[in-house]
Enzyme design. Structure first.
Site, PDB file in Angstrom:
ATOM      1  N   CYS A 158      -4.894   7.994 -94.407  1.00 58.05           N
ATOM      2  CA  CYS A 158      -6.159   8.238 -95.114  1.00 58.05           C
ATOM      3  C   CYS A 158      -7.109   9.049 -94.232  1.00 58.05           C
ATOM      4  O   CYS A 158      -7.580   8.561 -93.202  1.00 58.05           O
ATOM      5  CB  CYS A 158      -6.787   6.900 -95.501  1.00 58.05           C
ATOM      6  SG  CYS A 158      -8.495   6.995 -96.070  1.00 58.05           S
ATOM      7  N   CYS A 161     -10.550   7.532 -93.552  1.00 54.36           N
ATOM      8  CA  CYS A 161     -10.377   6.357 -92.687  1.00 54.36           C
ATOM      9  C   CYS A 161     -10.227   6.783 -91.231  1.00 54.36           C
ATOM     10  O   CYS A 161     -10.858   6.212 -90.328  1.00 54.36           O
ATOM     11  CB  CYS A 161      -9.138   5.563 -93.103  1.00 54.36           C
ATOM     12  SG  CYS A 161      -9.140   4.959 -94.799  1.00 54.36           S
TER      13      CYS A 161
END
Length: 233
Positions: A158, A161
């Site tokens: 991600c 993230c």
């Protein structure tokens, strides 16, 4: 019958123009699968994610594989295909690549596998918790602390993230005496995430004495993240 005609119309429209994937919500994707059970279904997550649970009758080809376009040639470009990933970003990339490569009718399921499982829709595989998964008991013990606990649901693939990870680690060390910050890998803790209603990442949950004090979704810069922690800790 109405839903069948609706999806046939969408399919014909996509086939005529061919360049733009059709975006579908979870419920619309579910209806499409029921109306067109023979549709090609493509999971573009990693093999590990796929092994931890996937939609029935789906084919797995990782969109990050350099040979992705070569591998999707096993699918029929003249027949409809529904693409999904975990949350939607990778499926959007894959759907765009496939449309550009000549696939005539491409559907992209927004929200991906996360929203599909959050809606308690059927999946195959992934019944056993992966190694390293946090148990519900461990999570309850962790969040029962009198000191605030900030949970960060993330995934290695991600981008938002990973962009936030240096900030998360910095504040984890800097504020250790005031708040406990714990990162939890979504891929290894899908069942826990589903129980908590986490269907997007990054998702942040602030707990104190087993009560949730704050919930946040998406990327935040350090200033905003620090301000939020100070406000709710």
């Amino acid at each position: 019958m109405k839903s069948i005609f609706t999806f046939l119309f969408l399919g014909l429209t996509a086939a005529c123009f061919a360049q733009s994937p059709v975006l579908l919500t979870t419920d619309r994707a579910d209806s499409l699968l029921k109306a067109m059970p023979a549709i090609q279904l493509l999971d573009v997550r990693t093999a590990g994610e796929y092994a931890n649970g996937h939609l029935s009758h789906s084919t797995n080809i990782d969109v990050r594989d350099e040979a992705f376009l070569a591998k999707v040639k096993q699918l029929d470009p003249n027949k409809p295909v529904l693409v999904y990933c975990l949350a939607g970003s990778r499926s959007a990339k894959a759907a765009g690549l496939m449309a550009s490569a000549g696939f005539k009718s491409v559907y992209d399921m927004q929200g991906g596998f996360a929203k599909w499982t959050a809606a308690n829709k059927p999946v195959e595989g992934g019944k056993e918790a992966p190694a390293g998964a946090m148990t519900p008991e461990a999570f309850q013990k962790l969040t029962a602390s009198a000191k605030p606990v900030l949970i960060d649901f993330y995934a290695p693939w991600c981008a938002p993230c990973q962009k936030m990870l240096p900030t998360v680690n910095k504040l984890k060390a800097e504020l250790a005496d005031k708040v406990t910050i714990v990162t939890i890998d979504y891929d290894k803790n899908r069942q826990l995430a589903q129980q908590l209603g986490v269907d997007e990442i990054p998702t942040f949950l602030m707990y104190k004495e087993s009560k949730i004090k704050w919930r946040g979704i998406g990327y935040m810069d350090e200033a905003m993240f620090r301000k939020t922690i100070d406000e709710y800790k």
